[in-house]
Enzyme design. Structure first.
Site, short mmCIF file in Angstrom:
data_model
loop_
_atom_site.label_atom_id
_atom_site.label_comp_id
_atom_site.label_asym_id
_atom_site.label_seq_id
_atom_site.Cartn_x
_atom_site.Cartn_y
_atom_site.Cartn_z
N TYR A 57 1.09 -1.39 0.30
CA TYR A 57 -0.22 -0.14 -0.06
C TYR A 57 0.81 1.03 0.64
O TYR A 57 1.82 1.87 0.94
CB TYR A 57 -0.81 0.40 1.76
CG TYR A 57 -2.15 -0.93 1.85
CD1 TYR A 57 -2.60 -1.85 0.72
CD2 TYR A 57 -2.69 -1.54 2.43
CE1 TYR A 57 -3.19 -2.80 0.79
CE2 TYR A 57 -3.33 -2.56 2.55
CZ TYR A 57 -3.72 -3.37 2.12
OH TYR A 57 -4.30 -3.97 2.03
N TYR A 218 -12.52 -8.22 4.27
CA TYR A 218 -11.89 -6.30 3.36
C TYR A 218 -12.54 -5.93 2.08
O TYR A 218 -13.39 -6.59 2.04
CB TYR A 218 -10.33 -6.65 3.43
CG TYR A 218 -10.10 -7.41 2.19
CD1 TYR A 218 -10.04 -7.13 0.65
CD2 TYR A 218 -9.81 -8.19 2.31
CE1 TYR A 218 -9.77 -7.45 -0.33
CE2 TYR A 218 -8.99 -9.16 0.58
CZ TYR A 218 -9.20 -8.75 -0.69
OH TYR A 218 -9.09 -9.62 -1.69
N LYS A 229 -22.72 7.67 -1.48
CA LYS A 229 -22.54 8.57 -2.45
C LYS A 229 -22.12 8.78 -3.07
O LYS A 229 -21.43 9.45 -4.01
CB LYS A 229 -21.30 8.52 -1.05
CG LYS A 229 -21.81 8.79 0.27
CD LYS A 229 -20.77 9.67 1.10
CE LYS A 229 -21.69 9.77 2.97
NZ LYS A 229 -20.68 10.26 3.72
N ARG A 242 -11.78 1.57 -9.11
CA ARG A 242 -13.02 2.02 -9.59
C ARG A 242 -13.20 2.50 -10.83
O ARG A 242 -14.93 1.85 -10.95
CB ARG A 242 -13.72 2.56 -8.10
CG ARG A 242 -13.66 2.64 -7.14
CD ARG A 242 -13.96 3.42 -5.73
NE ARG A 242 -13.19 4.40 -5.46
CZ ARG A 242 -13.34 4.89 -4.86
NH1 ARG A 242 -14.43 5.38 -4.03
NH2 ARG A 242 -13.18 6.14 -4.31
N GLY A 294 -11.43 1.15 5.83
CA GLY A 294 -10.95 2.75 5.65
C GLY A 294 -11.20 3.65 5.69
O GLY A 294 -12.61 4.21 5.94
N GLN A 300 -14.44 10.60 8.54
CA GLN A 300 -14.60 9.35 8.54
C GLN A 300 -14.70 7.91 9.21
O GLN A 300 -15.17 7.26 9.83
CB GLN A 300 -14.17 8.72 6.75
CG GLN A 300 -14.48 9.80 5.60
CD GLN A 300 -13.81 9.71 4.55
OE1 GLN A 300 -12.90 8.10 4.50
NE2 GLN A 300 -13.87 10.29 3.57
#
Length: 332
Positions: A57, A218, A229, A242, A294, A300
């Site tokens: 990551y 996950y 959203k 995405r 995440g 968030q």
């Protein structure tokens, strides 16, 4: 917050875990380190003690961010879950993908989990994380070029050396778990699971329930799709995974949003967000021990942690599942 044991490993983790893939920026369109550190601290303040990361990551960046965040936290109250077996700095093993790093440079990634590679990776991870042990060390993806037995024997040596507390796998099939179990005591399997991706219910979930293995789910929010959203017309940069994902086509987003609209009154009645309702339903499913979620900022993170404040009755869980059954054939 709720806590759960990872199998019989002796390791206790929070049922909401901080997933730091997006914090590393890689495949998510960049990162803001200060926001990620603040998000981890906000999560911890609400009882999220478990942080999941991986070297790949951000090519080390996510682990460095986690290391920065835990400097001011009591180490024995935090569980660091990281991984090994994906190399971007060595062309060896099973080729995984062509991608780009956070600077836009081409990158070839390999699945490689040979013992000598693991010994290097663990030292690199410990250095980036600023700690002398990893709570849960997980192979990131199966490496078909290295026998599972060899990989697991190497990680077992790390347990004996005190550098690793518990051993986990990620993206492993039942057969692969069985092979690993001949060598080590597996605590967990980290696999994709969400309302719109439930294939593990056929085999991995029954196996883990029978053999007392934890499942770390996950992408329980399906990369943000299940927040409600995402708009059908949403544009994703080419660096965002995405952009080409089948569940993010305008048609799929429209259908998923119609499903979420049916849940909205229930969420509003509980003063909860759709995302919180989705997470609570996910953790109510048999065998699902932990949801990895995440967050790129403190707001968030706080919302995610409060998902466990939402209470769902058996009837409400059934209602959600019934609505989902009507959606699934369309998005499968």
């Amino acid at each position: 917050m709720e806590y759960i044991a990872l199998g019989n490993s002796g390791l206790q983790v929070s049922r909401i875990a901080f997933g730091s893939w997006a914090a590393g920026g890689w495949m998510w369109g960049g990162t803001e380190q200060n926001d990620a550190v603040g998000a981890i601290h906000a999560s911890y303040d609400l009882g999220v003690t478990s942080i999941d990361t991986a070297p790949i990551y951000g090519q080390g960046l996510s682990e460095e961010i986690v290391g920065e965040a835990i400097k001011s936290l009591p180490r024995d109250k935090v569980q660091i879950l990281t991984k090994f077996g994906m190399r971007w700095d060595l062309a060896k093993g099973d080729f995984a993908m062509k991608t780009k790093d956070n600077s836009g440079h081409d990158l070839d990634v390999y699945k490689y989990a040979a013992p000598e590679s693991i010994m290097k990776e663990v030292e690199d991870s410990l250095r980036r994380l600023g700690t002398d042990y990893i709570d849960l060390y997980q192979i990131h993806w199966p490496d078909k070029t290295t026998p599972i037995e060899d990989t697991m024997a190497a990680v077992q040596r790390l347990v004996e050396q005190g550098k690793v507390r518990a051993i986990g796998v990620s993206n492993y099939s039942v057969e692969q778990m069985q092979t690993a179990e001949k060598v080590v005591n597996l605590a967990s399997n980290q696999v994709p699971y969400s309302m719109v991706r439930r294939d593990i219910e056929q085999d991995v979930v029954p196996y883990c329930l029978e053999h007392n293995k934890a499942i770390l789910a996950y992408s329980p929010m399906q990369l943000g799709l299940l927040t409600g959203k995402i708009k059908p017309s949403q544009h994703f940069d080419a660096s965002d995974l995405r952009a080409t994902h089948r569940l993010f086509t305008p048609e799929s987003v429209t259908r998923v949003n119609a499903f979420l609209d049916k849940l909205r009154p229930m969420a509003e009645s509980k003063s909860a967000t759709l995302g919180q309702l989705v997470l609570r339903w996910t953790l109510a499913q048999p065998g699902i021990s932990v949801a990895l979620v995440g967050a790129r900022n403190a707001e968030q993170a706080v919302q995610n942690a409060h998902a466990l404040d939402v209470q769902l009755s058996p009837q409400e869980i059934d209602f959600i599942s019934q609505q989902l059954a009507q959606l699934q054939p369309q998005v499968a």
